[in-house]
Design a protein around this motif. Structure first.
Motif, PDB file in Angstrom:
ATOM      1  N   TYR C 852       0.836  -1.214   0.000  1.00 13.99           N
ATOM      2  CA  TYR C 852       0.000   0.000   0.000  1.00 13.99           C
ATOM      3  C   TYR C 852       0.864   1.255   0.000  1.00 13.99           C
ATOM      4  O   TYR C 852       0.584   2.222  -0.707  1.00 13.99           O
ATOM      5  CB  TYR C 852      -0.922   0.006   1.223  1.00 13.99           C
ATOM      6  CG  TYR C 852      -1.743  -1.249   1.389  1.00 13.99           C
ATOM      7  CD1 TYR C 852      -2.525  -1.721   0.341  1.00 13.99           C
ATOM      8  CD2 TYR C 852      -1.732  -1.969   2.571  1.00 13.99           C
ATOM      9  CE1 TYR C 852      -3.277  -2.873   0.477  1.00 13.99           C
ATOM     10  CE2 TYR C 852      -2.489  -3.119   2.714  1.00 13.99           C
ATOM     11  CZ  TYR C 852      -3.254  -3.572   1.665  1.00 13.99           C
ATOM     12  OH  TYR C 852      -3.994  -4.714   1.810  1.00 13.99           O
ATOM     13  N   ASN C 853       1.935   1.237   0.789  1.00 13.90           N
ATOM     14  CA  ASN C 853       2.742   2.450   0.912  1.00 13.90           C
ATOM     15  C   ASN C 853       3.424   2.833  -0.386  1.00 13.90           C
ATOM     16  O   ASN C 853       3.766   3.979  -0.594  1.00 13.90           O
ATOM     17  CB  ASN C 853       3.804   2.261   1.999  1.00 13.90           C
ATOM     18  CG  ASN C 853       3.173   2.170   3.359  1.00 13.90           C
ATOM     19  OD1 ASN C 853       1.993   2.454   3.510  1.00 13.90           O
ATOM     20  ND2 ASN C 853       3.950   1.741   4.335  1.00 13.90           N
ATOM     21  N   ARG C 854       3.661   1.838  -1.241  1.00 11.78           N
ATOM     22  CA  ARG C 854       4.371   2.116  -2.491  1.00 11.78           C
ATOM     23  C   ARG C 854       3.388   2.460  -3.605  1.00 11.78           C
ATOM     24  O   ARG C 854       3.783   2.975  -4.642  1.00 11.78           O
ATOM     25  CB  ARG C 854       5.212   0.889  -2.869  1.00 11.78           C
ATOM     26  CG  ARG C 854       6.002   1.002  -4.168  1.00 11.78           C
ATOM     27  CD  ARG C 854       7.126   2.001  -4.087  1.00 11.78           C
ATOM     28  NE  ARG C 854       7.998   1.942  -5.271  1.00 11.78           N
ATOM     29  CZ  ARG C 854       8.891   2.879  -5.587  1.00 11.78           C
ATOM     30  NH1 ARG C 854       9.029   3.936  -4.810  1.00 11.78           N
ATOM     31  NH2 ARG C 854       9.655   2.752  -6.652  1.00 11.78           N
ATOM     32  N   CYS C 855       2.118   2.176  -3.398  1.00 12.50           N
ATOM     33  CA  CYS C 855       1.132   2.324  -4.473  1.00 12.50           C
ATOM     34  C   CYS C 855       0.904   3.799  -4.796  1.00 12.50           C
ATOM     35  O   CYS C 855       0.652   4.607  -3.911  1.00 12.50           O
ATOM     36  CB  CYS C 855      -0.187   1.682  -4.072  1.00 12.50           C
ATOM     37  SG  CYS C 855      -1.452   1.832  -5.331  1.00 12.50           S
ATOM     38  N   VAL C 856       1.030   4.120  -6.078  1.00 15.64           N
ATOM     39  CA  VAL C 856       0.786   5.485  -6.527  1.00 15.64           C
ATOM     40  C   VAL C 856      -0.667   5.641  -6.969  1.00 15.64           C
ATOM     41  O   VAL C 856      -1.222   6.724  -6.969  1.00 15.64           O
ATOM     42  CB  VAL C 856       1.745   5.842  -7.682  1.00 15.64           C
ATOM     43  CG1 VAL C 856       1.431   7.213  -8.247  1.00 15.64           C
ATOM     44  CG2 VAL C 856       3.185   5.776  -7.205  1.00 15.64           C
ATOM     45  N   GLY C 857      -1.281   4.540  -7.351  1.00 17.33           N
ATOM     46  CA  GLY C 857      -2.692   4.572  -7.714  1.00 17.33           C
ATOM     47  C   GLY C 857      -2.950   4.746  -9.195  1.00 17.33           C
ATOM     48  O   GLY C 857      -3.870   5.434  -9.589  1.00 17.33           O
ATOM     49  N   ARG C 896      -6.709   6.677   1.110  1.00 17.91           N
ATOM     50  CA  ARG C 896      -7.299   6.919  -0.209  1.00 17.91           C
ATOM     51  C   ARG C 896      -6.215   6.885  -1.273  1.00 17.91           C
ATOM     52  O   ARG C 896      -5.063   7.218  -1.008  1.00 17.91           O
ATOM     53  CB  ARG C 896      -8.029   8.244  -0.195  1.00 17.91           C
ATOM     54  CG  ARG C 896      -7.229   9.429  -0.644  1.00 17.91           C
ATOM     55  CD  ARG C 896      -8.018  10.698  -0.435  1.00 17.91           C
ATOM     56  NE  ARG C 896      -7.272  11.629   0.399  1.00 17.91           N
ATOM     57  CZ  ARG C 896      -6.600  12.660  -0.127  1.00 17.91           C
ATOM     58  NH1 ARG C 896      -6.599  12.851  -1.414  1.00 17.91           N
ATOM     59  NH2 ARG C 896      -5.935  13.465   0.650  1.00 17.91           N
ATOM     60  N   GLY C 897      -6.614   6.466  -2.463  1.00 19.90           N
ATOM     61  CA  GLY C 897      -5.698   6.528  -3.596  1.00 19.90           C
ATOM     62  C   GLY C 897      -4.819   5.305  -3.778  1.00 19.90           C
ATOM     63  O   GLY C 897      -3.916   5.332  -4.596  1.00 19.90           O
ATOM     64  N   VAL C 898      -5.053   4.240  -2.999  1.00 19.75           N
ATOM     65  CA  VAL C 898      -4.251   3.034  -3.199  1.00 19.75           C
ATOM     66  C   VAL C 898      -5.151   1.856  -3.548  1.00 19.75           C
ATOM     67  O   VAL C 898      -6.327   1.836  -3.219  1.00 19.75           O
ATOM     68  CB  VAL C 898      -3.412   2.681  -1.950  1.00 19.75           C
ATOM     69  CG1 VAL C 898      -2.548   3.857  -1.543  1.00 19.75           C
ATOM     70  CG2 VAL C 898      -4.298   2.234  -0.814  1.00 19.75           C
ATOM     71  N   MET C 899      -4.535   0.892  -4.205  1.00 18.61           N
ATOM     72  CA  MET C 899      -5.235  -0.320  -4.606  1.00 18.61           C
ATOM     73  C   MET C 899      -5.141  -1.326  -3.467  1.00 18.61           C
ATOM     74  O   MET C 899      -4.177  -1.316  -2.701  1.00 18.61           O
ATOM     75  CB  MET C 899      -4.570  -0.872  -5.863  1.00 18.61           C
ATOM     76  CG  MET C 899      -5.323  -1.968  -6.562  1.00 18.61           C
ATOM     77  SD  MET C 899      -6.915  -1.465  -7.184  1.00 18.61           S
ATOM     78  CE  MET C 899      -6.464  -0.521  -8.632  1.00 18.61           C
TER      79      MET C 899
END
Lengths: 171, 442, 987
Positions: C852-857, C896-899
């Protein structure tokens, strides 16, 4: 001995070329021509070889491709993570199919940047100090700049004005 | 042809366009700036509350913003085509139109470049896509077409910008030599002390040729990469080998249409009718006709592939595209606007009728935008799992405002540029004119 | 006693732990938040602590184990020791945590006025009630409560003695009294006979939805599937008779759709055939006269069930060990149960599948309150003590109830949450939630489930027992032998658990479980066949109300996760609807979403149409549960999604059909089209799976052939070395899977050093109930997004049941198939390579991880996932306090904003691996499982390490009936589905 500068301003292209030829025949080699637009006739009368910008471009392009290869493979080796069951790209190019795109783009990018540098270096751009110039050169006039020694100056002046120069300036 | 002009006329007429603007110019600027403000506000909503403000849904994870992205990248391509590819082909008619087209390219790319950033869930982290040395030593995934995009788009933006300003140097010099005061200073900067001396021209022409030679494969690669964003996936309707050529053709189609849409009013307002003539528009119309035919053929091929592949997923998707929920946009956009309407250009009467040209070019612009929308949204709405099939996608007002904003942003930049720099390349137009010679006076 | 004190201290300490963390979020704070100075015994931050108790979300009485962290309950799971549910829970039990932390619970005692609840001091409140009770006339006090078999019943008895009353009334909107009374009449036993579905080769149900709500659904689901599904070349048969194609009916081999209210006629017809064709294994005296009139042909006229079908059923029931059950939410429930019992008796099921020596104890609950109502109307009731029942919402004759309660002098409501009935009371005494209570629950003879508080009460509430004791002692000092309910309970258990050790063991085990005593020998009471049959006279259209698996009788409507979870059959959420047969809809000229007005003598409601082949023509089926008054709660009220939060408006969402129907849950109805529309909020718009073969079945006759093909394929590939693409994956040859050949991959494969987590889902067992999905919600902190967002397809479920109808349009009968869909953790995951930042990648253990922390979305992974199991956080979702206390601390809450998507419960895997490392041993098979597999009532899901050839999952993967969804994409999914074997007639 000190060298002098002459600047001839021509309204007509044909006379301007003619004057140039004459000067060269009389042994005036150190000529610079001014023109509002690029015309192949200029290179012809001055009998100059092709520009060296192309070597800059070649070096830049090769460098770009190489850097693309090094970057993509090294970064994948540095952080090898399996995605989609695909292999990590390796130095022997195995599994580097997807990296071709970055390599290609970097080829173009560095090639273009070196091209720009090549142009500026060779065309002496940007330049602040101007020896001889006339604003009309960017409109519809042509110009010949002659660099010559004190004694030959009169002869050059004669050739310039005899061949339809609107005016001849000593700079 | 424009050969009856003289060097001096060209200088005067073109540089006149740089003089003090008339009020309607500021009116136009105000309108475009307002459109941009709308978009900026809408995007602020997305950033503050989350992408949910836009119309996205499961499984339609891409929609308006990616459509806009592909649309604007496409617009850019015609510029490079005209300025670079036609340059290599020594097409003389390009000289008077390429500056406008090239400016369009730069600003279109500048617009397109916004969307990959503002379509992501956490735009403030978009820079993670660049391979920069972070303290955690995390690198991007070069297998992802999105990273290819980063390289392609940024390269494209850089090269076409440099290309544009290289072309401006001699014209800036011309402007410098006639301007006074602050304007003289500005143009002196962009002229880089250009003299038009023989050695400068020699290196300049060589360098210019190489830029053209690079820009040509670049422009092809850029839209191929954009098309791979789709073709590299396994989504039925995206996963296809014909995408790169198909997308490049589409890009040029939309780009040429946009060039026409812009040039027709531009030449009128700037009074350049004698420099940008019907001859140029006819050439553009033929180009549009060609690309439209290619695109139409690609559409047909897609359907044929779907049938020939025997894949129930592919055929399922294309049946949905043609007869499903979004079918009207397909028939209007892809079939009518992009494939059929431009065929009128077979008739000289249509090619040479400015009104027809203008209207058709607008329709093509709409059609090409819809094409991208259809490819993206219908494919995602109708994938493998029936459970996730959905006709429910609807854009929200935020989507519309951001899209409008992108047009505002583009035209604002373009208008400012048009007042600042000659929209016709003075030195290259002169190149194809007969130079002033003694005989001519006799 | 020393031990006792120790235990109490320990619980207090757990409580403080709970309080110190819990109270941070609930207002008003009861005490200061103090950090641990000395670490409590047993409470180690980061370690889970488990408490055994009993699930009280419905009367089934399943055993439950609640996982607590730092003194906070975070997850409810079944108690493996408990004989009823064998370690499994339904979705209602899974959602109990949201009942405990429900933001709309009463925080303290309330004074009720004008439908509003005002704060009231506890002492004042109790004093007031005591005063009223003292002032009451003799026998002027009455108690109205739910079925509470066990010690609490005794307490109620004592209480009524103290206040000098005999007015005890047990109310259940879904009554089991008819079953008890019928058993009384037929077998002469006092209780509901237990049912052994596992032994039954032939199950016949008359509108008994035993997989959803009927009596003990979790127990019956497991019994039914293990008895019914394919085993060793043969499988059982299940016939469902009723007007509606319920989830239970969907799991039947044959749905016999009968006219609403005519189940009794069909039952009589079956019995008729059994008698007349001498199929009976045990003769039933005096039954001839009873069934004489009900020839199959007459039954056909009455019920619309073909005469041949009736005969076939009769033969089927008597041909083998069978089990006949009858619903209680139908007309003539008691008579139907009587005839059902007679059939069971005649078919020789008594003592085999119908057990008279382990009687179910829920029989007290009735939905007929006439005796009480009459007394209320006569004004005989001065004080009515209502304990956690809600007749104002669920009583069939609501008008009568509302009128009657006006005539009651004083009403004291004991409840943990606001209800319609509470709004009619004078005072509300806020009670502990079941998870905060000392108590016991005896669902069946010999099964004594013990309840203990799993954490300190969230709010300033009281134990209902303590309240009754306090009132009693207020009336008469020293009344009732114990000062508080815990002591009372302890005393009551004295006989069962003499010494402390036994008591502690009982607490740890979750109760005391003994085999049923007494004889289950078949016997008939003299009253067995004394039955006068009055079939309902329903001309024209009929409205039927049916209880739902989510809300039971509507009491659970304020659990957000249950609201969000789609109905198993219609896949509609967050609203009410009315099911209408296509032809009926055609007649009315309505389609999905058109608002129908339904008018009966009980009143009028408006509900949107759901066109459904699963109801008979002319039948209008409305689910029970929605239509609560706004004060019931924000989620059952008119909730709206707003930027990730859920705001409730002062409105009512959905409709409550119960006031419109008779105690038989049906009524004649006038239907008219309002011309208005209300869009259906559904998670699945596509009813069929077209040509996609997502959920596959195999006809019984084909099984052998398929097995043979698989083994041949295996033999063919025997000699060959594993192809590259097979290494470390699930070799197709093992799974015997058709589709993509091994080696189809262009790249060499990667291997898995230690583990390769995999899953097998047996579609033979899956009944489509959705417990797995809700378990996933609670385990993984999945947010509830609200109606508008679900309508936009933005629900966040990681795991859901896909329901497909296999029906050519001409087909008369619907045939539903279910398949749980979750992340398939592909070896060649399409979602991974497209992520530009490696936010999703393949772990060495074969998991498809999402960082999650790396996800840019970019959501590219979501587009490229063929199974569409990836969910995106469109907003920052909220957990209104104190719901946030129920979040699982081992699972990060996504911003918000993550997969996000299914992780195979990686936190559980990690826990198991840590334990194994601490004990310096490898992870044992079965030691680690996912939340969905853990709770699946039918044991359909198996999780494990496929690299271990002896693991259960490896063995099951080799099942020749195995297949992988979208196999041809060569994603090398880690989840193998086992095709459902169906009778050829269905295939």
């Amino acid at each position: 001995m000190s060298s002098r500068l002459l600047l001839g301003v021509y309204p007509h292209f044909d006379e301007f070329l003619e004057a140039t030829r004459k000067l060269r025949k009389e042994g005036f080699r150190d000529l610079v021509l001014f023109s509002p637009t690029a015309r192949h006739e200029l290179e012809e009368v001055l009998e100059e070889g092709p520009s060296v910008v192309r070597w800059f471009v070649l070096v830049g392009a090769l460098l770009g491709c190489l850097s693309g290869y090094v970057m993509t493979v090294w970064m994948n080796q540095d952080w090898p993570i399996i995605v989609g069951g695909k292999p990590i790209g390796d130095w022997d190019l195995s599994g580097t199919q997807p990296y071709v795109v970055p390599m290609f783009e970097l080829t173009i990018l560095l090639g273009s940047i070196f091209n720009l540098v090549g142009l500026f270096v060779n065309a002496r751009l940007p330049r602040i100090r101007v020896e001889a110039y006339d604003p009309r050169f960017s409109d519809d006039h042509f110009g010949i700049q002659v660099r010559t020694s004190e004694d030959k100056i009169a002869a050059a002046e004669a050739i310039l004005s005899k061949n339809g120069a609107k005016e001849v300036k000593r700079v | 042809m424009v050969t009856e002009l003289t060097y001096d006329q060209v200088n005067r007429d073109v540089l006149r366009t740089l003089e003090k603007p008339r009020p309607y110019y500021f009116l136009g600027l105000a309108i475009t700036a307002f459109m941009f403000a709308l978009g900026a506000w809408a995007e602020a909503q997305n950033i503050q509350y989350g992408l949910g403000m836009s119309g996205y849904m499961h499984p339609v994870y891409w929609a308006f913003y990616i459509t806009d992205f592909v649309f604007w990248v496409g617009i850019g391509h015609a510029g490079t085509l005209i300025s670079a590819i036609l340059y290599l082909f020594r097409a003389r008619w390009r000289m008077s139109v390429y500056r406008a087209a090239e400016a369009m390219t730069v600003f279109a790319v500048a617009t397109a470049g916004l969307f990959p950033i503002l379509h992501v869930g956490r735009p403030w982290l978009a820079y993670w896509l660049f391979p920069y040395p972070s303290e955690r030593q995390l690198w991007p995934n070069f297998k992802s077409p999105l990273v290819w995009d980063v390289f392609a788009i940024s390269t494209y933006a850089t090269v076409s910008t440099v290309f544009l300003f290289i072309g401006i140097i001699p014209d800036a010099a011309a402007a410098r030599d006639r301007a006074t005061g602050i304007r003289k200073l500005i143009y002196s900067i962009f002229a880089f002390g250009w003299l038009g001396s023989s050695d400068q021209w020699r290196h300049y022409m060589k360098s210019y040729m190489f830029f053209a030679a690079f820009a040509t494969p670049l422009v092809l690669s850029v839209h191929s990469v954009v098309s791979w964003d789709f073709a590299m996936s396994i989504v039925p309707g995206w996963h296809s080998t014909i995408f790169p050529p198909y997308f490049v053709a589409g890009a040029i189609l939309s780009g040429v249409a946009m060039v026409i849409t812009i040039l027709i009013p531009l030449r009128k307002l700037m009074g350049l009718e004698h420099i940008i003539t019907m001859w140029h528009f006819e050439a553009l119309a033929k180009l549009l006709l060609l690309t439209s035919t290619i695109v139409g053929y690609a559409y047909a091929t897609e359907f044929w592939n779907a049938w020939y592949s025997g894949s129930k997923y592919e055929s399922g998707h294309f049946l949905y595209r043609a007869f499903g929920h979004f079918a009207p946009t397909f028939w209007f956009g892809m079939v009518f606007c992009n494939s059929l309407l431009p065929q009128l250009f077979y008739f000289r009467g249509v090619r040479t009728n400015l009104w027809m040209l203008f209207i058709i070019s607008i329709f093509v612009n709409i059609g090409m935008w819809l094409e991208r929308f259809i490819i993206i949204v219908t494919a995602l709405s109708h994938e493998f799992m029936p459970y996730s099939w959905s006709d429910e996608y609807q854009p929200s007002h935020i989507d519309w405002m951001v899209t409008i904003g992108s047009f505002g942003w583009f035209f604002t930049l373009f208008l400012i540029f048009a007042k600042l720099f000659p929209m016709v390349s003075i030195n290259e137009v002169k190149e194809i004119l007969r130079p002033p010679v003694k005989e001519s006076h006799k | 006693m020393a031990d006792d004190i120790k235990r109490r201290d320990f619980l207090k300490l757990v409580g403080i732990g709970g309080a110190s963390t819990a109270l941070a979020n609930c207002t008003p704070p009861v005490e200061k938040i103090i950090p641990y100075v000395v670490k409590e015994e047993q409470v180690t931050p980061g370690d889970s602590l488990y408490f055994a108790t009993v699930c009280r979300e419905c009367p089934a009485g399943c055993g439950m184990v609640v996982r607590t962290r730092e003194g906070r309950a975070v997850k409810a799971e079944g108690n493996p020791e408990h004989p009823v549910n064998d370690g499994r829970l339904c979705m209602r039990g899974q959602a109990s945590i949201q009942g405990l932390y429900n933001p709309d619970r009463f925080a303290n005692a309330k004074r009720v006025g004008g439908g509003k609840f005002a704060d009231l001091g506890w002492d004042e409140a109790i004093a007031e009630v005591v005063g009223k009770v003292q002032a009451a006339r003799p026998n002027g006090v009455a108690y109205l409560g739910p079925v509470t078999p066990g010690t609490f019943d005794n307490l109620v008895g004592d209480f009524l003695n103290v206040v000098g009353s005999n007015g005890r009334y047990i109310y259940e909107a879904i009554p089991y009294a008819p079953l008890r009374n019928a058993a009384q009449r037929v077998f002469g036993v006092n209780g509901v006979p237990a049912h052994d579905f596992e032994k039954a080769r032939y199950v016949l149900s008359f509108s008994a939805d035993f997989l959803e709500t009927w009596l003990s659904p979790v127990e019956y689901a497991l019994g039914f599937t293990s008895g019914h599904s394919y085993k060793a070349g043969e499988m059982g048969r299940f016939v469902y008779v009723g007007p509606r194609y319920s989830l239970t009916a969907a799991n039947a081999d044959q749905w016999v759709s009968a006219n609403a209210g005519q189940e009794l006629a069909v039952a009589l017809g079956v019995l008729h055939v059994i008698i007349n064709e001498n199929l009976a294994k045990q003769s039933v005296n005096g039954v001839q006269s009873l069934v004489a009139d009900y020839t199959p042909d007459r039954v056909e006229q009455l019920s619309g069930v073909k005469a041949d079908t009736v005969r076939a059923i009769a033969r089927g029931v008597t041909a083998q060990d069978s089990l006949v059950v009858s619903g209680t939410t139908v007309a003539n429930a008691e008579e139907l149960a009587v005839v059902t019992n007679l059939i069971n008796y005649a078919a020789g099921n008594v003592g085999k599948t119908v057990l008279l020596n382990q009687l179910q104890q829920q029989g007290a609950g009735s939905n007929d309150l006439t005796p009480l109502l009459e007394r209320m109307e006569r004004g005989e009731i001065d004080v009515l003590v209502i304990n956690e029942v809600n007749p104002a919402f669920s009583y069939p004759d609501a008008a009568r109830w509302n009128a009657a309660i006006e005539k009651v002098g004083y009403v004291a409501q004991l409840d943990h949450q606001p209800t319609e009935t509470g709004a009619q009371a004078d005072v509300v005494l806020a009670t502990h939630y079941s998870l905060e209570q000392w108590n016991d629950y005896v669902p069946r003879e010999g099964v004594y489930g013990l309840m203990q508080p799993v954490m300190r009460p969230v709010f300033d509430t009281r134990h209902p027992g303590d309240l009754l004791i306090a009132i009693a002692r207020g009336v008469r000092a020293g009344a009732i032998g114990a000062p508080d309910y815990k002591t009372y309970l302890r005393q009551a258990w004295g006989s069962r658990t003499g010494d402390e050790k036994a008591w502690t063991q009982a607490l740890m085990k979750g109760g005391v479980f003994q085999a049923g005593s007494g004889s289950s020998a078949p016997r008939l009471a003299s009253t067995a066949t004394q039955l006068e049959v009055k079939l309902p006279e329903l001309q024209g259209d009929v409205l039927i109300a049916y209880p739902t698996i989510q809300y039971y009788d509507g009491r659970l409507a304020n659990r957000p996760v249950l609201q969000e979870h789609p109905d198993p059959m219609t896949k509609i959420t967050w609203m009410s609807w009315v099911e209408v047969h296509p032809r009926t809809a055609e007649k009315l000229g309505v389609k999905n979403g058109d608002l129908l007005s339904l008018k009966t003598e009980g009143g009028e409601i408006e509900a949107p149409v759901y066109v459904y082949k699963g109801v008979r023509e002319g039948v209008f089926a409305v689910p029970v549960g929605q239509g609560h008054s706004p004060l019931f709660g924000r989620f059952s009220g008119e909730a709206h999604s707003y930027r990730g939060g859920i705001v409730s408006a002062e409105g009512v969402r959905g409709v409550n059909p119960l006031p419109l129907v008779t105690p038989g849950f049906l009524a004649a109805v006038q239907v008219s089209n309002t011309g208005r529309r209300q869009t259906l909020i559904t998670t699945q718009t596509q009813p069929t799976q077209e040509d996609r073969d997502i959920s596959q079945v195999v006809p019984l006759s084909q099984v052998a052939l398929m097995a043979q093909q698989a083994s041949e394929k295996a033999r063919k590939l025997e000699g060959e070395p594993l192809r590259a693409a097979e290494v470390g994956t699930i070799p197709n040859r093992v799974a015997g899977i058709q589709g993509a050949e091994p080696g189809a991959s262009f790249y060499p494969a990667h291997d898995h050093p230690a583990h390769r987590w995999a899953m097998v889902i047996d579609l033979n067992s899956c009944i489509g109930c959705g417990s797995c999905s809700v378990a996933c919600y609670t385990e993984n902190n999945i947010p509830v997004v609200g109606p508008e967002l679900v309508a936009k397809g933005r629900e966040m479920s990681w795991l859901w049941i896909e329901r497909y109808f296999e029906e050519p349009e001409a087909e008369e009968q619907p045939d539903a198939r279910f398949i749980p869909m979750l992340c398939q953790h592909c070896d060649n995951a399409p979602c991974e390579p497209v992520c530009p930042v490696y936010a999703t990648y393949h772990t060495p253990e074969g998991l498809n991880a999402q960082v999650y922390n790396r996800c840019v979305g970019t959501r590219y992974c979501g587009n490229n996932c063929p199974y569409k199991v990836r969910r995106f956080n469109w907003f920052e979702y909220e957990w209104p306090a104190p719901l946030n206390l129920g979040l699982n601390p081992d699972v990060s809450v996504r911003s918000r904003g993550v997969m996000e998507k299914c992780t195979f419960c990686v936190q559980r895997t990690r826990e198991a691996k840590n334990d194994a490392r601490n004990e310096a041993r490898p992870v044992r098979d079965g030691e680690v499982t996912t939340a969905c597999a853990q709770t699946c009532p039918t044991n359909a899901i198996t999780f494990g390490d496929i690299m271990d050839p002896n693991s259960q999952v490896a063995k099951l993967t080799a099942n020749p009936l195995g297949y992988r969804v979208l196999e041809e994409l060569n994603t090398q999914a880690a989840i193998t589905y086992i095709r459902e074997v169906v009778h050829d007639s269905e295939a």
